[in-house]
Design a protein around this motif. Structure first.
Motif, mmCIF file in Angstrom:
data_model
loop_
_atom_site.group_PDB
_atom_site.id
_atom_site.type_symbol
_atom_site.label_atom_id
_atom_site.label_comp_id
_atom_site.label_asym_id
_atom_site.label_seq_id
_atom_site.Cartn_x
_atom_site.Cartn_y
_atom_site.Cartn_z
ATOM 1 N N VAL A 1 9.156 8.509 6.230
ATOM 2 C CA VAL A 1 9.023 8.573 7.699
ATOM 3 C C VAL A 1 7.726 7.912 8.159
ATOM 4 O O VAL A 1 7.635 7.404 9.277
ATOM 5 C CB VAL A 1 9.134 10.009 8.278
ATOM 6 N N VAL A 2 6.708 7.911 7.295
ATOM 7 C CA VAL A 2 5.520 7.076 7.519
ATOM 8 C C VAL A 2 5.320 6.288 6.236
ATOM 9 O O VAL A 2 5.117 6.882 5.171
ATOM 10 C CB VAL A 2 4.250 7.908 7.805
ATOM 11 N N GLN A 3 5.422 4.969 6.309
ATOM 12 C CA GLN A 3 5.245 4.158 5.103
ATOM 13 C C GLN A 3 3.768 4.166 4.717
ATOM 14 O O GLN A 3 2.930 3.587 5.400
ATOM 15 C CB GLN A 3 5.738 2.734 5.355
ATOM 16 N N GLY A 4 3.466 4.864 3.635
ATOM 17 C CA GLY A 4 2.073 5.079 3.254
ATOM 18 C C GLY A 4 1.421 3.844 2.660
ATOM 19 O O GLY A 4 0.546 3.233 3.270
ATOM 20 N N GLU A 5 1.882 3.462 1.461
ATOM 21 C CA GLU A 5 1.301 2.287 0.800
ATOM 22 C C GLU A 5 1.545 1.032 1.634
ATOM 23 O O GLU A 5 0.797 0.060 1.538
ATOM 24 C CB GLU A 5 1.892 2.100 -0.593
ATOM 25 N N GLY A 6 2.575 1.052 2.448
ATOM 26 C CA GLY A 6 2.905 -0.085 3.306
ATOM 27 C C GLY A 6 1.940 -0.266 4.471
ATOM 28 O O GLY A 6 2.071 -1.203 5.254
ATOM 29 N N THR B 1 17.198 0.628 1.251
ATOM 30 C CA THR B 1 15.805 1.062 1.423
ATOM 31 C C THR B 1 15.169 0.120 2.441
ATOM 32 O O THR B 1 15.825 -0.802 2.933
ATOM 33 C CB THR B 1 15.020 1.044 0.095
ATOM 34 N N LEU B 2 13.916 0.337 2.757
ATOM 35 C CA LEU B 2 13.296 -0.461 3.819
ATOM 36 C C LEU B 2 12.281 -1.450 3.266
ATOM 37 O O LEU B 2 11.634 -1.188 2.256
ATOM 38 C CB LEU B 2 12.608 0.457 4.837
ATOM 39 N N ARG B 3 12.152 -2.558 3.946
ATOM 40 C CA ARG B 3 11.065 -3.489 3.621
ATOM 41 C C ARG B 3 9.744 -2.777 3.876
ATOM 42 O O ARG B 3 9.630 -1.937 4.762
ATOM 43 C CB ARG B 3 11.145 -4.738 4.507
ATOM 44 N N ASN B 4 8.763 -3.109 3.063
ATOM 45 C CA ASN B 4 7.418 -2.527 3.218
ATOM 46 C C ASN B 4 7.338 -1.081 2.693
ATOM 47 O O ASN B 4 6.340 -0.404 2.878
ATOM 48 C CB ASN B 4 6.982 -2.574 4.690
ATOM 49 N N SER B 5 8.415 -0.634 2.022
ATOM 50 C CA SER B 5 8.406 0.728 1.485
ATOM 51 C C SER B 5 7.680 0.776 0.150
ATOM 52 O O SER B 5 7.370 -0.264 -0.446
ATOM 53 C CB SER B 5 9.845 1.203 1.285
ATOM 54 N N PHE B 6 7.412 1.981 -0.311
ATOM 55 C CA PHE B 6 6.907 2.182 -1.668
ATOM 56 C C PHE B 6 7.564 3.423 -2.246
ATOM 57 O O PHE B 6 7.482 4.495 -1.658
ATOM 58 C CB PHE B 6 5.385 2.330 -1.684
ATOM 59 N N HIS B 7 8.217 3.261 -3.392
ATOM 60 C CA HIS B 7 8.901 4.404 -3.994
ATOM 61 C C HIS B 7 8.495 4.678 -5.431
ATOM 62 O O HIS B 7 9.027 5.603 -6.040
ATOM 63 C CB HIS B 7 10.412 4.231 -3.878
ATOM 64 N N GLY B 8 7.564 3.899 -5.988
ATOM 65 C CA GLY B 8 7.092 4.196 -7.338
ATOM 66 C C GLY B 8 7.044 2.980 -8.237
ATOM 67 O O GLY B 8 7.386 1.867 -7.820
ATOM 68 N N ARG B 9 6.634 3.207 -9.493
ATOM 69 C CA ARG B 9 6.341 2.110 -10.419
ATOM 70 C C ARG B 9 7.309 1.999 -11.583
ATOM 71 O O ARG B 9 7.149 1.115 -12.427
ATOM 72 C CB ARG B 9 4.939 2.312 -11.001
ATOM 73 N N THR B 10 8.257 2.922 -11.710
ATOM 74 C CA THR B 10 9.250 2.766 -12.774
ATOM 75 C C THR B 10 10.188 1.635 -12.360
ATOM 76 O O THR B 10 10.190 1.213 -11.195
ATOM 77 C CB THR B 10 10.068 4.055 -12.954
#
Ligand code: PLP
Length: 388
Positions: free
Chosen positions: A190-195, A131-140
């Motif tokens: 493709v666009v890091q949102g929370e990042g 995965t990428l640094r600065n990504s966001f995929h969820g809270r679980t």
């Protein structure tokens, strides 16, 4: 009842809320308990794709509510069936698993990638997901493990193994991480949102394609925020020349009701088998009826109108005093200023415009169908506040 005080007493303190109590809304406008009107450029974080209480969406939802509200996945049901067919036809992906949130859609994507690799290699040897640094995929716990930002990890260890972070837009680092690990997939937005509303470059996405092909890695695109028209294409990846194996989405999909979806391509469409995955609420008929209405309205004309509005916002703001940069795609926009973001947001609220933040940027996720005059009014207010 004093909602704010009672909320603070009885609801877990996980959100730094603004001191407004929203009670009703219509389209792009929302009202607080004192009947103050706001233009909403946040859409409940990209959820209310067609604004508040949209008539067509509401009709679809109510029609289904009047038939039945839930069946369980032990039986067949039309709303999820026709939504899945529509999503597959619009993306070229082959099968859908429905869930209830973005995190859950990503959990499914992760499980599918792992099982694909396990079936292929006969063991757990190739189960690393890049995965990428600065990504966001969820809270679980699994999606937190996939998330490449330390701020979300603090205090919640130990994490799920075999997630390796590469720097976004850093081809060399990506190649290095793939060569150092036995991987099954690359997962990214493709666009890091929370990042901070940071798009990946065309070159980097091209390289993801090459590396995935060379190493038989699955391409998993997290379209939870970028999906469902937000970027000016039905899914964010359609702005680029790439075909994912797995797409996860949620947020705008339900138009305001909770639904997640994991779209599975040819390679992985049969990885999940009876008993291997599930969720009680998944494919809820009411949510699916609403989502069908949303997706069927996001056609080519509608998408080009999103692009036009995006260009309008960019043109209005690009030469403003105190604005350093504008990033994003479509109606997913990040504004970097040399002002205090929190202060700008509070002034916007005062003047009747709701905006979001992402890291140090002001983030706009307006309703996709926001009328031109309402958008103009809101952008002028934001402009005035930033320029003052
Ligand atoms: C919001 C978001 C998630 C998490 O979605 P939830 O519905 O809050 O679980 C995952 N990925 C991305 C890119 C998101 O923006």
């Amino acid at each position: 009842m004093n909602t704010i005080d009672t909320n603070n007493e009885f609801i877990a303190n996980t959100y730094a809320r603004f001191p407004i109590n929203l009670v009703s809304g219509k389209g792009s406008l929302v009202y607080d308990e004192n009947s103050k009107e706001y233009i909403d450029l946040g859409t409940g974080i990209g959820v209310n794709a067609f604004g508040f209480s949209d008539d067509e969406w509401k009709d679809a939802v109510i029609e289904q509510l009047n038939k039945l509200q839930h069946t369980s996945n032990l039986y067949y049901s039309e709303p999820s069936t026709r939504l899945a067919e529509l999503l597959c036809k619009r993306t070229g992906l082959k099968k859908v698993f429905f869930s209830n949130s973005g995190a859950e859609a990503n959990e499914c994507a992760i499980k599918v990638a792992r099982k694909y690799a396990t079936l292929k290699y006969g063991d757990y040897s190739h189960n690393t997901i890049i995965t990428l640094r600065n990504s966001f995929h969820g809270r679980t716990i699994a999606t937190l493990s996939a998330t490449g930002q330390d701020v979300f990890h603090t205090d919640f260890g130990p994490f799920v193994e075999k997630f390796v972070y590469a720097n976004a837009n850093d081809i060399e680092d990506l190649r290095k991480k793939v060569s150092e690990n036995q991987c099954c997939a690359i997962m990214f937005e493709v666009v890091q949102g929370e990042g901070g509303v940071c798009p990946l470059t065309k070159e980097f996405i091209e390289e993801i394609k090459n590396i995935s092909k060379e190493n038989d890695l699955l391409i998993i695109i997290d379209e939870v925020q970028t999906g469902n028209g937000r970027t000016g294409e039905l899914y964010g990846y359609m702005n680029f020349d790439i075909q994912p194996d797995i797409v996860s989405t949620a947020k705008g999909l339900g138009g305001g009701l909770p639904i997640g979806a994991t779209l599975l391509g040819e390679k992985v469409k049969d990885v999940l088998t009876p008993g291997s995955h599930g969720t009680t609420y998944g494919a809820n008929p009411v949510c699916c009826a609403g989502a069908y209405n949303i997706i069927s309205r996001i056609d080519d004309n509608f998408l080009s109108d999103i692009k036009r509005k995006s260009q309008y916002i960019y043109d209005e703001l690009k030469d403003c005093k105190h604005i350093r940069s504008i990033t994003g795609l479509g109606l997913m926009i990040g504004i970097e200023t040399d002002k205090d973001t929190k202060e700008v947001i509070n002034k916007c609220i005062e003047k009747g415009v709701l905006v979001l933040s992402a890291k140090t940027k002001i983030r706009l996720l307006p309703p996709l169908n926001i009328p031109d005059d309402v958008l103009k009014k809101a952008i002028n207010i934001i402009k005035e506040i930033i320029e003052e």
